[in-house]
Design a protein around this motif. Structure first.
Motif, mmCIF file in Angstrom:
data_model
loop_
_atom_site.group_PDB
_atom_site.id
_atom_site.type_symbol
_atom_site.label_atom_id
_atom_site.label_comp_id
_atom_site.label_asym_id
_atom_site.label_seq_id
_atom_site.Cartn_x
_atom_site.Cartn_y
_atom_site.Cartn_z
ATOM 1 N N GLU A 196 28.067 2.065 -9.092
ATOM 2 C CA GLU A 196 28.415 0.825 -8.904
ATOM 3 C C GLU A 196 28.715 0.399 -7.326
ATOM 4 O O GLU A 196 29.491 0.466 -6.375
ATOM 5 C CB GLU A 196 29.853 0.149 -9.570
ATOM 6 C CG GLU A 196 29.155 0.564 -11.223
ATOM 7 C CD GLU A 196 30.151 0.359 -12.306
ATOM 8 O OE1 GLU A 196 31.679 0.210 -11.648
ATOM 9 O OE2 GLU A 196 30.135 0.360 -13.295
ATOM 10 N N HIS B 180 32.931 4.626 -11.529
ATOM 11 C CA HIS B 180 31.519 3.889 -11.796
ATOM 12 C C HIS B 180 30.954 4.633 -10.697
ATOM 13 O O HIS B 180 30.682 3.566 -9.973
ATOM 14 C CB HIS B 180 31.395 3.077 -13.123
ATOM 15 C CG HIS B 180 32.138 3.663 -14.469
ATOM 16 N ND1 HIS B 180 32.397 2.123 -15.239
ATOM 17 C CD2 HIS B 180 32.700 4.479 -14.695
ATOM 18 C CE1 HIS B 180 33.000 3.058 -16.168
ATOM 19 N NE2 HIS B 180 33.433 3.546 -16.118
ATOM 20 N N HIS C 160 34.622 -3.714 -10.898
ATOM 21 C CA HIS C 160 33.349 -3.009 -11.602
ATOM 22 C C HIS C 160 32.069 -3.667 -11.302
ATOM 23 O O HIS C 160 32.112 -4.403 -10.580
ATOM 24 C CB HIS C 160 32.901 -2.035 -12.807
ATOM 25 C CG HIS C 160 34.686 -1.427 -13.370
ATOM 26 N ND1 HIS C 160 34.231 0.137 -13.572
ATOM 27 C CD2 HIS C 160 35.679 -1.737 -13.410
ATOM 28 C CE1 HIS C 160 34.813 0.750 -14.024
ATOM 29 N NE2 HIS C 160 36.179 -0.070 -13.375
ATOM 30 N N SER C 161 31.242 -3.086 -11.666
ATOM 31 C CA SER C 161 29.998 -3.642 -11.494
ATOM 32 C C SER C 161 29.221 -3.971 -12.609
ATOM 33 O O SER C 161 29.174 -2.400 -13.453
ATOM 34 C CB SER C 161 28.853 -3.395 -9.613
ATOM 35 O OG SER C 161 28.270 -2.464 -10.033
HETATM 36 ZN ZN LIG Z 1 32.075 -0.032 -13.710
#
Ligand SMILES: [Zn+2]
Length: 715
Positions: free
Chosen positions: A440, A437, A575-576
């Motif tokens: 992030e 993503h 992820h974040s």
């Molecule tokens: Zn993510």
């Protein structure tokens, strides 16, 4: 007197639940918050924590493709969602009973935090500095229902002790059961707090609450229910109760001075390969991405009145930026509609009637361009302009709208680092990959800090050297560089890749920040295409699954790397934000909430015990403790993400595959609230995340080594 009404936590699974499946009658209004109202200018975009009015409001948001930053969750019985939205959208929500409780991040914050981080790095250079498991299960049948304390954990972080509990009642079908937890500390302090019913996809799971502050170590916990059930008293356990080996004297870390763009990451990969020649290979992954490119586009006409959207078939940088398009009046009666292209000008000559008046409609013009210039241009009628007279308009200049000037406009080769003494497949493999993503930004900092720690310390620390003897490490710092470039240069909240599969009116450039495929919904196991929940067929949705499984270069690269190296047995998808640590199953079907198959008992034990070790290693850096309620199988933490990468790695390739959501909520002692950190926090916070989660990845390498040794021992 019972003041809190029931709350249906099906809400916490966000994108996953279709409106049709939401629990009926779950629309009890939440208590009004005391906070000062937060507002945004109508056109300003921000990441906002919003207390929603009810489940139905969340369902509507999901159905319309709202950009949910992470899982909505409960706080004191309210549904809280972090949403990327404009001031106008926030005003709509507020009018419908929602309340903004925290501006997590404004649109401009990303570039400001990026610039701050670069300035700080330059200053440092100038100064000569180096670049859940189950707790006790206790039941006691006292009243009408029976209560089982499934989890009771405590921990201390930043000088504050917290307690978290999860309790199940046998009265699963009664949504009005209220459960209260009472606790006592060793020195006699006591208190209580309510738990909230957590339903997922219409099915009761358990009661729980966010971690609650307590004055010191709790030694006893009891749960009581409004039906009369009382649990046996239990002693809360220390979470995670696992500590990694202490860092040896002289251990090197902190290799992250600033946020890193994909161009920066490329340079970092090159430098590491040069500096640690004996320990590093750089792997070019097989599918080049589209690159930081878009078709050039313009409105022909006035979109507020009537217009046609004209775009180039080729990308803007392929000679199409600056091409002009116009409509002209032939100035003579009874002329047909014609289209011509000469000297980089597309000219549409409008048809006229016998009186010489132009009579072409927007639809006529779009159709004529598509019929006669299909090799160069695509045209669609702007949403709302269909059937309207086409005005004399232009010339308008086609443009790809991309702002980044330092990004090469060509297909991008995604790279992986391979680290180890024996890079021949003979050692157990560990894969860490980040930035599926785009927004992030902290996530590649985690994986690159991890990689450089392993390499730098291999020369000075025998234990690290030994790990690199025993383990074969693969790192993809940025899976989605095109989206990341867009996030850094154009729209900081970009989540998806840069491939636009939209057709028709959805190609209107007003939707440009909503285009792209959600890379982590584009994999093959438990996918949207297989009927699983948590992804969308809407090309403008934040969770758009793509045109088919693995339709995207980005997802294909992750799987290609894993397949080409069958020694990879462990993987971490970084992820974040939000502070989660999860593993399969990661998706279920809506109908009956049928998850992908559960891991075996042995594998579940490995997942959990390893998770406790890794959570302990993360906490070693600055005391950040990932909550037990957010550590566990995705289906128990309650989230369905159809077609995510970890599920394909685990179910198809037999890899123990985890997901980090780095960036844990921070406790604000002044307000007594947990606060979200966002995708692009001030650099100090991102730096802290990189340090603590890199420590978690080092522990994952130890887990892999120990697992391989145990396998070898048992033959
Ligand atoms: Zn993510």
């Amino acid at each position: 007197m019972i003041v809190r009404r029931r709350w249906t936590a099906a809400a916490t699974t966000a994108i996953l639940i279709s409106a049709a499946l939401s629990h009926p009658g779950s629309a009890a209004a939440a208590p009004a918050p005391a906070a000062t109202p937060i507002t945004l200018a109508a056109t300003e975009t921000a990441l906002v924590r919003v207390q929603l009015r009810d489940q139905a409001q969340l369902d509507r948001l999901v159905a319309t493709g709202a950009d949910l930053a992470n899982r909505p969750r409960a706080r004191d019985g309210r549904i809280l969602a972090d949403l990327v939205l404009t001031g106008a959208q926030l005003a709509d929500l507020t009018a419908q009973g929602a309340t903004a409780t925290q501006i997590v991040q404004r649109a401009g914050d990303g570039s400001r935090h990026f610039a701050d981080s670069v300035r700080a790095a330059q200053a440092r250079t100038a100064a000569g500095l180096r670049a859940p498991g189950t707790g006790q299960r206790t039941t006691a049948a006292v009243g009408v229902d029976t209560l089982a304390v499934q989890q009771a954990y405590w921990w201390t972080t930043g000088g504050q002790t917290f307690l978290q509990a999860q309790v199940a009642t046998t009265a699963t079908d009664d949504p009005d059961v209220e459960i209260t937890v009472s606790w006592r500390t060793a020195d006699g302090a006591a208190g209580s707090f309510p738990l909230y019913r957590f339903e997922d996809s219409g099915e009761y799971q358990y009661h729980y609450n966010l971690p609650q502050p307590v004055p010191s170590r709790p030694v006893q916990l009891t749960a009581t229910s409004s039906l009369g059930g009382v649990s046996r008293a239990v002693t809360p356990s220390l979470w995670p109760n696992a500590t990694p080996p202490p860092l040896p004297a002289g251990y090197q870390k902190d290799f992250i001075d600033a946020y890193l763009t994909p161009v920066d990451i490329q340079a970092r990969i090159k430098r590491l390969a040069r500096q640690y020649r004996d320990l590093v290979d750089v792997i070019d992954l097989p599918s080049k991405t589209q690159g930081y490119r878009r078709n050039a586009v313009a409105y022909l006409g006035d979109p507020a009145v009537s217009a046609v959207v004209v775009e180039s078939v080729r990308f803007g940088d392929q000679g199409m930026n600056g091409v002009q398009v116009r409509t002209v009046d032939p100035g003579r009666p009874s002329r047909p509609l014609t289209v011509g292209y000469r000297d980089r000008v597309l000219t549409v000559t409008l048809a006229t009637d016998a009186a010489g008046k132009t009579v072409s409609t927007t639809d006529d013009v779009a159709a004529a361009i598509n019929a006669r210039q299909a090799n160069r241009f695509r045209a669609t009628v702007e949403d709302g302009s269909t059937g309207l007279p086409m005005p004399v308009a232009g010339p308008a200049r086609l443009d790809d709208g991309l702002q980044g000037t330092e990004v090469p406009a060509k297909p991008w080769t995604v790279q992986a680092l391979r680290l180890g003494v024996h890079r021949d497949g003979s050692r157990v493999g560990v894969l860490a990959y980040s930035q599926e993503h785009a927004r992030e930004w902290a996530t590649p900092l985690v994986t690159l800090e991890f990689a450089e720690r392993m390499l730098a310390n291999a020369r000075t620390d025998p234990a690290t050297r030994q790990l690199l003897e025993q383990v074969d490490i693969f790192v993809i710092p940025t899976v989605n560089p095109d989206g990341a470039n867009y996030s850094f240069n154009d729209y900081n909240f970009q989540r998806k890749n840069l491939v636009n599969h939209c057709t028709g009116p959805a190609r209107d450039p007003r939707y440009r920040t909503s285009w792209g495929v959600d890379v982590n919904r584009n994999y093959t196991v438990g996918s949207y295409f297989d009927g699983y929940v948590g992804a969308s067929a809407n090309c403008l949705s934040g969770n758009y699954a793509g045109t088919a499984e693995l339709s995207e270069a980005e997802s294909g690269n992750v799987i290609a790397l894993a397949k080409a190296h069958p020694n990879i047995k462990f993987a971490m998808n970084v992820h974040s934000y939000g502070g989660y640590f999860m593993w399969p199953p990661g998706a279920y079907r809506a109908d009956g909430r049928i998850t992908l198959p559960r891991p075996s008992i042995d594998e579940s034990t490995l997942f959990l015990n390893s998770a406790r070790r890794i959570v302990g290693a993360i906490a070693q850096e600055r005391g950040t403790v990932t909550w037990p309620s957010q550590t566990g199988p995705v289906a128990d933490v309650l989230y369905s993400a159809a077609g995510n990468s970890a599920d394909q790695l685990y179910y198809e390739l037999g890899i123990f595959a985890w997901d980090f959501e780095v960036g844990n909520d921070r406790w604000n002692p002044a307000t007594g609230e947990w606060e979200g950190v966002g995708f692009q926090p001030p650099f100090d916070e991102a730096h802290g995340e990189s340090q603590e989660y890199a420590g978690g990845l080092v522990e994952l390498v130890r887990v892999a080594r120990d697992h391989a040794a145990a396998e070898a021992a048992t033959g």
